[in-house]
Design an enzyme around this catalytic site. Structure first.
Site, PDB file in Angstrom:
ATOM      1  N   ARG A   1      52.454  28.279  43.808  1.00  0.00           N
ATOM      2  CA  ARG A   1      53.344  27.104  44.143  1.00  0.00           C
ATOM      3  C   ARG A   1      54.463  28.074  44.286  1.00  0.00           C
ATOM      4  O   ARG A   1      55.859  27.467  44.912  1.00  0.00           O
ATOM      5  CB  ARG A   1      52.847  26.416  42.633  1.00  0.00           C
ATOM      6  CG  ARG A   1      54.653  25.482  43.140  1.00  0.00           C
ATOM      7  CD  ARG A   1      53.655  24.652  41.591  1.00  0.00           C
ATOM      8  NE  ARG A   1      54.611  25.458  40.704  1.00  0.00           N
ATOM      9  CZ  ARG A   1      54.559  24.666  39.112  1.00  0.00           C
ATOM     10  NH1 ARG A   1      53.570  23.731  38.874  1.00  0.00           N
ATOM     11  NH2 ARG A   1      54.456  25.639  38.015  1.00  0.00           N
TER      12      ARG A   1
ATOM     13  N   GLU B   1      58.374  11.492  36.382  1.00  0.00           N
ATOM     14  CA  GLU B   1      58.099  12.168  35.689  1.00  0.00           C
ATOM     15  C   GLU B   1      59.381  12.405  34.692  1.00  0.00           C
ATOM     16  O   GLU B   1      59.869  11.810  34.374  1.00  0.00           O
ATOM     17  CB  GLU B   1      58.147  13.657  36.372  1.00  0.00           C
ATOM     18  CG  GLU B   1      59.080  14.946  36.703  1.00  0.00           C
ATOM     19  CD  GLU B   1      58.863  16.094  37.553  1.00  0.00           C
ATOM     20  OE1 GLU B   1      57.838  15.930  37.266  1.00  0.00           O
ATOM     21  OE2 GLU B   1      59.436  16.016  38.267  1.00  0.00           O
TER      22      GLU B   1
ATOM     23  N   LYS C   1      60.089  23.984  42.935  1.00  0.00           N
ATOM     24  CA  LYS C   1      60.669  24.071  42.328  1.00  0.00           C
ATOM     25  C   LYS C   1      61.576  25.559  41.907  1.00  0.00           C
ATOM     26  O   LYS C   1      61.341  26.742  42.059  1.00  0.00           O
ATOM     27  CB  LYS C   1      59.083  24.632  40.892  1.00  0.00           C
ATOM     28  CG  LYS C   1      59.425  24.887  39.490  1.00  0.00           C
ATOM     29  CD  LYS C   1      58.352  25.087  38.788  1.00  0.00           C
ATOM     30  CE  LYS C   1      57.936  25.423  37.080  1.00  0.00           C
ATOM     31  NZ  LYS C   1      58.795  24.589  36.659  1.00  0.00           N
TER      32      LYS C   1
END
Ligand code: PXG
Length: 289
Positions: A50, A182, A149
């Site tokens: 990721r 989220e 991220k």
């Protein structure tokens, strides 16, 4: 504490970055938060994959291979005698000029911090969390895509401020279309009967590592697991709601916008998944040696 900084383990005091680093000046960089359980780094390869996807998405070339990065994480844990802990892996764009141009930044900075984990109070897991829906929406997917991220977490910080100012610790963030994305730093799940629902990443959520593990554990337990577009209707009418994240693991949400969810107590299915997660986390991962 020994910090990994660009290939070397240095004392905490010597682990500094330049005031001209674009990570500081512009939030230009990417990161991962990883847990160690029982002497092993949990889901290490998945976190590294990721990290490299996030870096690729912002056109940042990490100056080491994924295998080297994985070894560096394990080495940093070993140097700090970590058994159970929290690892912060940060890659910044590096030193550049005061202008935006990222191509003037020649050397990304790679930082690994392996520290003790600061857990949420135990009581929160027994009583469950209250959340509110906040006015700050998750970024549009063609702004900073929420799948990245990145070091630019102001969107999430603003949401967290709204939640705390309203007297709760966590929030639900919607996307620009009004669908549930989220929480400020956790993924969200809804249980309806035997069905486990969570928003697809295109709705504005991070592809959480804990999220993926929980989806698999639930499927193994016979639940019908689906990525679905969710609205607040689905939250208000759910049997159970919970959040997942590296730090939080699995935590029940028992109240949303001052409405009790289900019977207002952590649900049985959430508890079963949380137990399964704990057992899995303690028995898998890359050994720290
Ligand atoms: N969504 C967002 C926006 C996150 O930042 C998660 C979901 C959960 O993903 P993982 O892979 O951890 O299951 C995250 C990650 C904090 C904090 O202090 C939390 C995260 C990152 C940084 C700080 O709560 N969560």
């Amino acid at each position: 504490m020994k910090i990994y900084l660009n290939g070397k383990l240095v004392p905490e005091k010597a682990a500094t970055v330049s005031v001209f680093d674009h990570g500081l000046l512009y939030g230009d960089g990417v990161f991962e938060g990883i847990r160690a359980y029982n002497g092993r780094v949990f889901m290490l390869d998945e976190h590294i994959e990721r990290l490299y996807r996030s870096a690729r998405a912002i056109a940042l070339d990490i100056p080491m291979t994924k295998a080297e990065m994985a070894r560096a994480v394990v080495k940093t844990c070993a140097a700090n005698k970590i058994k159970d802990g929290y690892i912060r892996l940060v890659v910044t764009r590096g030193v550049g000029s005061l202008g935006l141009n990222p191509y003037l930044c020649k050397t990304p900075q790679v930082i690994i911090i392996a520290a003790a984990i600061q857990l949420y109070p135990r009581k929160l897991y027994e009583t469950g969390l209250s959340v509110i829906t906040v006015g700050t929406i998750r970024n549009h997917v063609e702004a900073v895509n929420p799948r990245i991220k990145s070091l630019n977490y102001l969107n999430n910080v603003l949401a967290k401020i709204e939640a705390i100012n309203a007297g709760v610790m966590e929030c639900l963030m919607l996307n620009p279309q009004g669908y549930i994305a989220e929480a400020s730093g956790d993924n969200v799940f809804v249980i309806r009967g035997d069905t486990l629902l969570t928003p697809p990443p295109w709705c504005g959520s991070l592809e959480g590592i804990t999220r993926a593990v929980v989806m698999e554990l639930a499927a193994e337990r016979g639940m019908d697991v689906r990525e679905e577009v969710l609205t607040r209707y689905d939250v208000y009418t759910a049997d159970e709601v919970f959040l997942t994240g590296t730090a939080a693991e699995i935590i029940s949400v028992v109240n949303a916008d001052r409405r009790p969810i289900g019977d207002g107590k952590p649900g049985a299915k959430t508890r079963e998944l949380a137990e399964a997660f704990k057992a899995f986390a303690r028995s898998s991962g890359a050994p720290i040696k």
